[in-house]
Scaffold this active site. Sequence first.
Site, PDB file in Angstrom:
ATOM      1  N   ARG A  92       0.822  -1.215   0.000  1.00 44.74           N
ATOM      2  CA  ARG A  92       0.000   0.000   0.000  1.00 44.74           C
ATOM      3  C   ARG A  92       0.855   1.265   0.000  1.00 44.74           C
ATOM      4  O   ARG A  92       0.453   2.278  -0.571  1.00 44.74           O
ATOM      5  CB  ARG A  92      -0.950  -0.010   1.201  1.00 44.74           C
ATOM      6  CG  ARG A  92      -2.047  -1.015   0.991  1.00 44.74           C
ATOM      7  CD  ARG A  92      -2.953  -1.217   2.178  1.00 44.74           C
ATOM      8  NE  ARG A  92      -4.157  -1.910   1.734  1.00 44.74           N
ATOM      9  CZ  ARG A  92      -5.043  -2.460   2.557  1.00 44.74           C
ATOM     10  NH1 ARG A  92      -4.871  -2.396   3.859  1.00 44.74           N
ATOM     11  NH2 ARG A  92      -6.104  -3.055   2.067  1.00 44.74           N
ATOM     12  N   LYS A 152     -19.524 -17.995  -2.096  1.00 42.48           N
ATOM     13  CA  LYS A 152     -20.983 -17.944  -1.992  1.00 42.48           C
ATOM     14  C   LYS A 152     -21.631 -16.974  -2.962  1.00 42.48           C
ATOM     15  O   LYS A 152     -21.115 -15.899  -3.213  1.00 42.48           O
ATOM     16  CB  LYS A 152     -21.362 -17.496  -0.584  1.00 42.48           C
ATOM     17  CG  LYS A 152     -21.081 -18.558   0.456  1.00 42.48           C
ATOM     18  CD  LYS A 152     -21.568 -18.071   1.791  1.00 42.48           C
ATOM     19  CE  LYS A 152     -21.621 -19.217   2.797  1.00 42.48           C
ATOM     20  NZ  LYS A 152     -22.163 -18.745   4.064  1.00 42.48           N
ATOM     21  N   GLY A 203      -9.668  -9.987  -2.490  1.00 41.77           N
ATOM     22  CA  GLY A 203      -8.586 -10.479  -1.632  1.00 41.77           C
ATOM     23  C   GLY A 203      -8.051 -11.826  -2.062  1.00 41.77           C
ATOM     24  O   GLY A 203      -6.856 -12.002  -2.322  1.00 41.77           O
ATOM     25  N   GLY A 213     -13.045  -3.985  -0.670  1.00 38.37           N
ATOM     26  CA  GLY A 213     -14.431  -3.523  -0.594  1.00 38.37           C
ATOM     27  C   GLY A 213     -14.785  -2.560  -1.714  1.00 38.37           C
ATOM     28  O   GLY A 213     -15.861  -2.648  -2.316  1.00 38.37           O
TER      29      GLY A 213
HETATM   30  P1  ADP Z   1     -12.439 -12.822  -3.169  1.00 41.05           P
HETATM   31  O1  ADP Z   1     -11.779 -12.608  -1.812  1.00 41.05           O
HETATM   32  O2  ADP Z   1     -11.431 -12.814  -4.285  1.00 41.05           O
HETATM   33  O3  ADP Z   1     -13.593 -11.867  -3.415  1.00 41.05           O
HETATM   34  P2  ADP Z   1     -14.147 -14.914  -2.142  1.00 41.05           P
HETATM   35  O4  ADP Z   1     -13.776 -14.511  -0.749  1.00 41.05           O
HETATM   36  O5  ADP Z   1     -15.513 -14.641  -2.599  1.00 41.05           O
HETATM   37  O6  ADP Z   1     -13.068 -14.289  -3.169  1.00 41.05           O
HETATM   38  O7  ADP Z   1     -13.972 -16.491  -2.321  1.00 41.05           O
HETATM   39  C1  ADP Z   1     -12.775 -17.160  -2.086  1.00 41.05           C
HETATM   40  C2  ADP Z   1     -13.005 -18.460  -1.347  1.00 41.05           C
HETATM   41  O8  ADP Z   1     -13.884 -19.306  -2.043  1.00 41.05           O
HETATM   42  C3  ADP Z   1     -11.706 -19.216  -1.196  1.00 41.05           C
HETATM   43  O9  ADP Z   1     -11.428 -19.354   0.179  1.00 41.05           O
HETATM   44  C4  ADP Z   1     -11.993 -20.563  -1.849  1.00 41.05           C
HETATM   45  O10 ADP Z   1     -11.417 -21.648  -1.166  1.00 41.05           O
HETATM   46  C5  ADP Z   1     -13.497 -20.643  -1.796  1.00 41.05           C
HETATM   47  N1  ADP Z   1     -14.025 -21.601  -2.777  1.00 41.05           N
HETATM   48  C6  ADP Z   1     -13.920 -21.529  -4.115  1.00 41.05           C
HETATM   49  N2  ADP Z   1     -14.496 -22.593  -4.696  1.00 41.05           N
HETATM   50  C7  ADP Z   1     -14.980 -23.373  -3.703  1.00 41.05           C
HETATM   51  C8  ADP Z   1     -15.688 -24.630  -3.664  1.00 41.05           C
HETATM   52  N3  ADP Z   1     -15.998 -25.288  -4.780  1.00 41.05           N
HETATM   53  N4  ADP Z   1     -16.010 -25.107  -2.457  1.00 41.05           N
HETATM   54  C9  ADP Z   1     -15.682 -24.444  -1.334  1.00 41.05           C
HETATM   55  N5  ADP Z   1     -15.027 -23.269  -1.306  1.00 41.05           N
HETATM   56  C10 ADP Z   1     -14.680 -22.736  -2.473  1.00 41.05           C
HETATM   57 MG    MG Z   2     -12.364 -13.251   0.166  1.00 38.17          MG
END
Ligand code: ADP
Ligand code: MG
Length: 401
Positions: free
Chosen positions: A39, A201, A359, A382
């Site tokens: 950063r 999710k 992240g 965010g």
């Molecule tokens: P970002 O931080 O890039 O926005 P997210 O926090 O939404 O991404 O999602 C990342 C998480 O999703 C990771 O910890 C990853 O392990 C999990 N993940 C991805 N695919 C699956 C899956 N099929 N089952 C369980 N967890 C998953």
């Molecule tokens: Mg995340």
Amino acid sequence: MAKFKTLDDLPADLTGEVALVRVDLNLPMKDGSATDVTRVEAVKPTILELAGRGAKVLLLAHFGRPGGQRSSMLSTSMVVGDVEAVLGKEVMFIPEITGPVVVQSVESILRAGDIGLLDNTRFWPGEEGNDPNFAQAIAAHGTLYVNDAFSAAHRAHATTEGLAHFLPAYAGRSMEAELKALDAALGAPQAPVAAVVGGAKVSTKLAVLEHLVGKVQHLIIGGGMANTFLAARGVDVGKSLCEHDLAETVSRIMDEADKAGCTVHLPYDVVVAKEFAANPASLRTCNVHEVALDEMILDLGPQAVEALADVLKTCRTLVWNGPLGAFETEPFDAATVALARTAAALTLEGSLVSVAGGGDTVAALAQAGASDDFTYISTAGGAFLEWMEGRELPGVSALES
Ligand code: ADP
Ligand code: MG
């Protein structure tokens, strides 16, 4: 793109000016020192340019969540050493944000080209409350305002938004680069545009999906979200992470995509296992219709990845948020790594503009060795997601002229 002023709109010689510069110095800490100074690296060009052009530079930053009161552990003095190390210049810590101590520091101690760091903006309730009196009191110490903290631009706080109402406002170099990259990805992108949305999710990214179906030609769904989409279409996903209660929402998104001419890509094949562990004995790849009751989907399969690579080859723009699988655990990073490398190669060839953020996404792309070849990688968590939702960011709007 909405118009905003940059440092190019300022005179070459800034002697006599006092620049109030909002930066992101919310560094991850361990045992009293920063574990990552990315950063600081990001705001270095802006700070050194302003100082080099003769301005007195006063840095404004929040640090942690002190909740409107002073806390010695959350003073920005904790990071002043790290900032000095990255800048290669002395930085004077000023333990206030307004008042006589600031006046005296600016008038009698700092000289043209010197840099000061004010204390944690969030020690004062006026920051998060975006109190105009507080913003005005800070503004009194400067002659111009530069915002170089895109990562805080989704907050309407006194130093991210309020100050722009009291001083001539400019985007710093890092803010400028971020806004240009985001505009090239979703503001005025070259079509066809593909979006990859993955991660755990659907529920955390509903607004993103709803915005994207109206914006992109190809929506690629991966990660745990893909399970929810598959289940909504009647596929049995066994023990997979899945939000069964979102079936209707998913159907609505699919309908909206259909109407907007956006193709939603779901996997044909997936990588499954009976237990979530590195290289489990039960690991296998199968068609999505062959997942057993006691198995969970942990990554997209190789056929799916190949089909998605073909989609990317036809696209000019890619925006990516969320890994395609549970990438932290081997071998469930395979799909994310493979598609990231394809995107990186297409970007290098000049056929794709690729922008990614989030992240875990940033970590996954680094793991794939693809980060350097993407057009732009946003580290603003965010703020990046809110931008992907199509929301106006108050810190950005305030800069628009
Ligand atoms: P970002 O931080 O890039 O926005 P997210 O926090 O939404 O991404 O999602 C990342 C998480 O999703 C990771 O910890 C990853 O392990 C999990 N993940 C991805 N695919 C699956 C899956 N099929 N089952 C369980 N967890 C998953
Ligand atoms: Mg995340």
